[in-house]
Design an enzyme around this catalytic site. Structure first.
Site, short mmCIF file in Angstrom:
data_model
loop_
_atom_site.label_atom_id
_atom_site.label_comp_id
_atom_site.label_asym_id
_atom_site.label_seq_id
_atom_site.Cartn_x
_atom_site.Cartn_y
_atom_site.Cartn_z
CE LYS A 1 -11.64 -10.82 -13.05
NZ LYS A 1 -10.32 -11.09 -13.58
CG HIS B 1 2.91 -1.97 -15.12
ND1 HIS B 1 2.58 -3.22 -14.66
CD2 HIS B 1 3.99 -2.14 -15.93
CE1 HIS B 1 3.41 -4.12 -15.17
NE2 HIS B 1 4.28 -3.48 -15.95
CG ASN C 1 -2.67 -0.75 -12.79
OD1 ASN C 1 -2.60 -1.00 -11.58
ND2 ASN C 1 -1.91 -1.37 -13.68
CG MET D 1 -1.21 -8.53 -6.31
SD MET D 1 0.07 -7.75 -7.32
CE MET D 1 1.04 -9.19 -7.71
NE ARG D 2 -8.11 -11.07 -6.36
CZ ARG D 2 -8.19 -12.40 -6.31
NH1 ARG D 2 -8.76 -13.06 -7.28
NH2 ARG D 2 -7.73 -13.05 -5.28
N GLY E 1 0.77 -1.25 0.00
CA GLY E 1 0.00 0.00 0.00
C GLY E 1 0.80 1.28 0.00
C1 GRF Z 1 3.91 -1.25 -7.22
O1 GRF Z 1 5.20 -1.49 -7.69
C2 GRF Z 1 2.94 -1.03 -8.35
O2 GRF Z 1 3.52 -0.43 -9.45
C3 GRF Z 1 2.53 -2.44 -8.70
O3 GRF Z 1 2.48 -3.13 -7.47
C4 GRF Z 1 3.33 -2.48 -6.53
C5 GRF Z 1 2.47 -2.12 -5.37
O4 GRF Z 1 3.19 -1.54 -4.31
N1 GRF Z 1 1.29 -2.45 -9.44
P1 GRF Z 1 2.41 -0.84 -3.13
O5 GRF Z 1 1.43 -1.89 -2.57
O6 GRF Z 1 1.70 0.34 -3.67
O7 GRF Z 1 3.45 -0.48 -2.14
#
Ligand code: GRF
Length: 206
Positions: free
Chosen positions: A70, A114, A112, A95-96, A16
């Site tokens: 889902k 990434h 999102n 993670m989905r 988070g």
């Molecule tokens: C980050 O690197 C984000 O880019 C990816 O998952 C990670 C999440 O980190 N999608 P956090 O939970 O925000 O610390």
């Protein structure tokens, strides 16, 4: 100037830190007219839930194991989004892959972050994929979510050079520093009505 207040929901699965960057930028006034009203986690013990509670934000665990499909899982999330009158959904380490149950009603309102320069290295472990490939420059991308995996219209990207003595971990940590800048910046632009989607391109109108 767009002064409408937007309630934000953040979907998380773990640490988070990107959620924290949005909360901090709202609290310090960098993102006006918005609040993180709800955090939804698909993981019971996600540290992101603790962070939310520290800031008085409702954090709800929705257990994917309770739903055989889902669509049922996402219907539960959709109901929560409606209950909290959510106008923007952020995926911050969620993670989905988001399915049509959420995507259709929130078209162009899911963003999102990434940890790679898309369209290179989509999916899991973007930083490690880039490092192992031997790229000289990587980075991070904030984008609108569409039905693909990390394929939606790009809002902001930030480059991070790969150094000779980098490890996956040192590279990932420098990328994360940049994530914490461009993610809240994209939220700020969205809330202010500055993002115009034209086909697959996002135009930023300042
Ligand atoms: C980050 O690197 C984000 O880019 C990816 O998952 C990670 C999440 O980190 N999608 P956090 O939970 O925000 O610390």
């Amino acid at each position: 100037m767009n002064n409408t207040h937007i309630n934000i929901a953040v979907l998380v699965s773990g640490r988070g830190s990107n959620l924290q960057s949005v909360i901090d930028n709202i609290e310090n006034g960098t993102i006006p007219n918005a609040s993180v009203s709800l955090v939804i986690s698909d993981t019971k013990d996600a540290y992101a839930m603790e962070r939310s509670k520290k800031h008085g934000i409702d954090a709800i665990f929705v257990d994917p194991a309770s739903y055989p499909e889902k669509a049922g899982f996402e219907s539960k999330i959709l109901q929560l989004l409606k209950d909290y009158n959510i106008g923007l959904v952020l995926l911050a380490g969620y993670m989905r892959v988001v399915g049509p149950t959420l995507l259709d009603p929130f078209k162009d309102r899911i963003i999102n972050i990434h940890p790679a320069l898309l369209p290179s290295f989509p999916g899991l472990h973007g930083q490690a994929q880039a490092f192992d490939h031997g790229v000289k420059v990587s980075g991070c991308t904030v984008h609108f979510v569409d039905e693909g995996v990390d394929t939606g219209p790009i809002i902001i990207q930030k480059c991070v050079p790969v150094l000779e003595d980098d490890t996956q971990e040192t590279l990932a940590s420098r990328i994360l520093e940049q994530e914490h800048k461009i993610f809240p910046e994209a939220v700020r632009l969205f809330v202010r009505g500055k993002l115009i989607i034209e086909g697959h391109k996002v135009r930023i109108v300042e």
